[in-house]
Design an enzyme around this catalytic site. Structure first.
Site, PDB file in Angstrom:
ATOM      1  CG  HIS A 153       2.360 -10.329  14.087  1.00  0.00           C
ATOM      2  ND1 HIS A 153       3.638  -9.934  13.770  1.00  0.00           N
ATOM      3  CD2 HIS A 153       2.449 -11.647  14.392  1.00  0.00           C
ATOM      4  CE1 HIS A 153       4.457 -10.974  13.871  1.00  0.00           C
ATOM      5  NE2 HIS A 153       3.765 -12.026  14.241  1.00  0.00           N
ATOM      6  CG  ASP A 161      -0.854  -0.263  12.305  1.00  0.00           C
ATOM      7  OD1 ASP A 161      -0.773  -1.497  12.242  1.00  0.00           O
ATOM      8  OD2 ASP A 161      -0.536   0.494  11.383  1.00  0.00           O
TER       9      ASP A 161
HETATM   10  P1  ADQ Z   1       0.878  -4.518   8.381  1.00  0.00           P
HETATM   11  O1  ADQ Z   1      -0.536  -4.170   8.694  1.00  0.00           O
HETATM   12  O2  ADQ Z   1       1.121  -5.050   7.027  1.00  0.00           O
HETATM   13  O3  ADQ Z   1       1.494  -5.524   9.477  1.00  0.00           O
HETATM   14  P2  ADQ Z   1       3.173  -2.619   8.848  1.00  0.00           P
HETATM   15  O4  ADQ Z   1       3.664  -2.947  10.206  1.00  0.00           O
HETATM   16  O5  ADQ Z   1       3.207  -1.161   8.556  1.00  0.00           O
HETATM   17  O6  ADQ Z   1       1.681  -3.109   8.599  1.00  0.00           O
HETATM   18  O7  ADQ Z   1       4.055  -3.361   7.787  1.00  0.00           O
HETATM   19  C1  ADQ Z   1       3.907  -3.116   6.414  1.00  0.00           C
HETATM   20  C2  ADQ Z   1       5.170  -3.555   5.665  1.00  0.00           C
HETATM   21  O8  ADQ Z   1       4.884  -3.535   4.268  1.00  0.00           O
HETATM   22  C3  ADQ Z   1       6.339  -2.634   5.916  1.00  0.00           C
HETATM   23  O9  ADQ Z   1       7.506  -3.406   6.058  1.00  0.00           O
HETATM   24  C4  ADQ Z   1       6.410  -1.775   4.638  1.00  0.00           C
HETATM   25  O10 ADQ Z   1       7.706  -1.377   4.272  1.00  0.00           O
HETATM   26  C5  ADQ Z   1       5.826  -2.711   3.594  1.00  0.00           C
HETATM   27  N1  ADQ Z   1       5.143  -1.953   2.534  1.00  0.00           N
HETATM   28  C6  ADQ Z   1       4.115  -1.099   2.673  1.00  0.00           C
HETATM   29  N2  ADQ Z   1       3.775  -0.586   1.475  1.00  0.00           N
HETATM   30  C7  ADQ Z   1       4.584  -1.126   0.558  1.00  0.00           C
HETATM   31  C8  ADQ Z   1       4.719  -1.020  -0.865  1.00  0.00           C
HETATM   32  N3  ADQ Z   1       3.929  -0.249  -1.605  1.00  0.00           N
HETATM   33  N4  ADQ Z   1       5.667  -1.757  -1.447  1.00  0.00           N
HETATM   34  C9  ADQ Z   1       6.468  -2.568  -0.723  1.00  0.00           C
HETATM   35  N5  ADQ Z   1       6.383  -2.724   0.608  1.00  0.00           N
HETATM   36  C10 ADQ Z   1       5.453  -2.022   1.250  1.00  0.00           C
HETATM   37  C11 ADQ Z   1       0.960  -6.249  10.604  1.00  0.00           C
HETATM   38  C12 ADQ Z   1       0.263  -5.391  11.668  1.00  0.00           C
HETATM   39  C13 ADQ Z   1       1.198  -4.278  12.112  1.00  0.00           C
HETATM   40  C14 ADQ Z   1       2.519  -4.871  12.644  1.00  0.00           C
HETATM   41  C15 ADQ Z   1       3.099  -5.882  11.650  1.00  0.00           C
HETATM   42  C16 ADQ Z   1       4.287  -6.641  12.243  1.00  0.00           C
HETATM   43  O11 ADQ Z   1      -0.955  -4.847  11.151  1.00  0.00           O
HETATM   44  O12 ADQ Z   1       0.596  -3.485  13.119  1.00  0.00           O
HETATM   45  O13 ADQ Z   1       3.451  -3.827  12.821  1.00  0.00           O
HETATM   46  O14 ADQ Z   1       2.113  -6.837  11.258  1.00  0.00           O
HETATM   47  O15 ADQ Z   1       3.966  -7.247  13.453  1.00  0.00           O
END
Ligand code: ADQ
Length: 472
Positions: free
Chosen positions: A172, A381
């Protein structure tokens, strides 16, 4: 929600192996604790695929300190198999090797990582535990889908135990260049671990290419094609499968009356007429939260933006707050927020609204709908789902996305304003362009991005990976 019941004999045609089970234990109406699946995420993407298999099992840690083994149970048509992990084991495997060594290294050393032999030993023994558990659950010839950087040794360990299985692995997070990866004292073991899979999937073509080059460079595989490797006479496919979101869920919920009203209330509270900018991230040093705050601060100081015309909301989800680098990031971000409000805010009208808490799905949606400009500026990312969630929530096709070119999402969302997060002037220019963009151009860009996010959604991602694994 189905009530969990114990599984009698475990045997699954599809086994998902991930660090965490997709469940939380919550109190029901009778005051009893019961397991509930978390909505969205991987579970939702697998839902249609589940029907095609004769039994699906998911292996992972429950999220609770389990020194004792918790019995498997069935929930929403899946066999959930808890893997025990004590606090001390988590420190070595998760906080140590996974988040202290691999996370920074795989994100291009945005922060220096640490290499410790005892962390690696802990990592290896937990990977062994997951591989043993998967070997017990999988039926003859089953497909096993292993997820993410915490479990990179599992494919090879599992192949040794069960050569009959079809094994897929998906990373991921980004995969670094071979030059950077080669700093790892355990580079051969981790690469061999992944090469135990029949299919190794990555978020972007450049991640896949990095791994392909690495395996050949280390002499662990020979090249058969651009995406093919030969590992001791066995074929391994290396390809990108950019992850998607449940577009329909976001699109429908964003149209919901309560969400629309909440977005209007939010804008009214911020004062009108006004440009609202938004950042939503886990509070992680890879996400570039400080970059966008610095750019915003300079734009206000340069008087290119005026505090009465613009405000920023930054939602920062608490994350890994036992780790020093995360503690100092939090201090840095909160100092910047304080400086901006100190320099440019008025009583009752801060310029940056900072929330360091988890928000509900509906609250996030209301913010996405309220924001004219979304700032997604990670240094690195894997994908970044927030960028796609914003696009899916813009049901009226307005809004501008400013997106780092170092997020996997930038390979797909070419109609965003792409920025280099290391170039503050470039980020400032993109923010200004976003604020000033005319509605026609914004709509044209947003419409194209919405089409793309809709077409490449979570279900098509999971189906694409599983169909490829099945066919090789
Ligand atoms: P993450 O590094 O966690 O994921 P991301 O893909 O942006 O990063 O996902 C974050 C999730 O958390 C999103 O669904 C977002 O809505 C939620 N979120 C963020 N802040 C929040 C808050 N304050 N309250 C509630 N929800 C919140 C890892 C990898 C990424 C990859 C994903 C999926 O680092 O690059 O996209 O896995 O493969």
């Amino acid at each position: 929600m189905a009530k969990p019941r114990s599984t009698k004999s475990l045997s699954a045609d599809l086994v998902v192996v991930a660090n965490r089970l997709p469940v939380k234990r919550v109190e029901n109406d009778n005051g009893d604790l019961e397991w509930r699946t978390s909505p969205g995420g991987l579970v939702a993407s697998l839902a249609p695929a589940i029907a095609e298999f004769n039994g699906v099992a998911w292996l992972g840690w429950t999220g609770e300190d389990t020194t004792r083994t918790v019995a498997p149970f069935v929930l929403d048509g899946m066999q959930l198999v808890p893997v025990r992990l004590s606090e001390a084991e988590r420190e070595l495997h998760y906080e140590g090797m996974s988040n202290g060594t691999l996370w920074p290294l795989y994100h291009d050393k945005v922060q220096p990582g640490e290499f410790h032999r005892h962390w690696y030993e802990g990592y290896r023994s937990i990977n062994r535990r997951f591989a043993d558990a998967a070997a017990k659950v999988a039926s003859e010839g089953a497909m096993v889908w292993v997820h993410d950087y915490q479990l990179q040794l599992v494919p090879d360990m599992l192949r040794e135990l069960r050569p009959d299985l079809k094994i897929g692995f998906f990373l991921h997070i980004p995969f670094p260049s071979p030059e950077l990866f080669s700093q790892l004292p355990w580079r051969r073991a981790l690469t061999s671990g992944l090469l135990g899979a029949d299919l190794v999937g990555f978020q972007s073509p450049s991640d896949a290419n990095n791994f392909h080059r690495l395996a050949i460079g280390l002499g662990l595989a020979t090249r058969t094609s651009r995406s093919g490797l030969d590992v001791d006479g066995r074929a391994v496919t290396v390809r990108s499968f950019p992850i998607g979101i449940d577009f329909q869920r976001y699109d429908e919920a964003a149209n919901d009356h309560a969400v629309t009203e909440a977005a209007q209330d939010l804008r009214a509270q911020l004062g009108q007429p006004h440009t609202v900018m938004l950042g939503v991230d886990r509070l992680d040093y890879t996400k570039g939260i400080d970059v966008r705050l610095r750019a915003f601060k300079e734009l206000l100081a340069d008087e290119l933006l005026h505090p009465s015309q613009v405000s920023m909301i930054q939602i920062a989800e608490p994350s890994r707050d036992q780790v020093d680098a995360y503690v100092s990031l939090r201090e840095r971000v909160e100092r910047l927020v304080g400086e901006i409000n100190g320099d440019f805010g008025r009583v009752g009208y801060p310029v940056v609204h900072y929330i360091h808490r988890t928000r509900s799905f509906e609250e996030l949606l209301a913010m996405y709908r309220a924001a004219d400009v979304m700032l997604v500026t990670p240094f690195r990312d894997g994908m970044n789902l927030v960028a796609k969630e914003y696009v899916a929530a813009r049901v009226d096709e307005s809004g501008v996305l400013v997106l780092s070119e170092f997020a996997g999402a930038a390979h797909q969302l070419k109609d965003a304003l792409l920025v280099n997060p290391y170039d503050i002037d470039g980020v400032k220019n993109a923010i200004l362009r976003a604020v000033e963009m005319g509605p026609d151009e914004a709509r044209r860009r947003m419409r194209a991005m919405r089409r793309l996010v809709k077409k490449n959604d979570a279900v098509s991602w999971a189906a694409g990976f599983l169909n490829t694994l099945r066919s090789i």
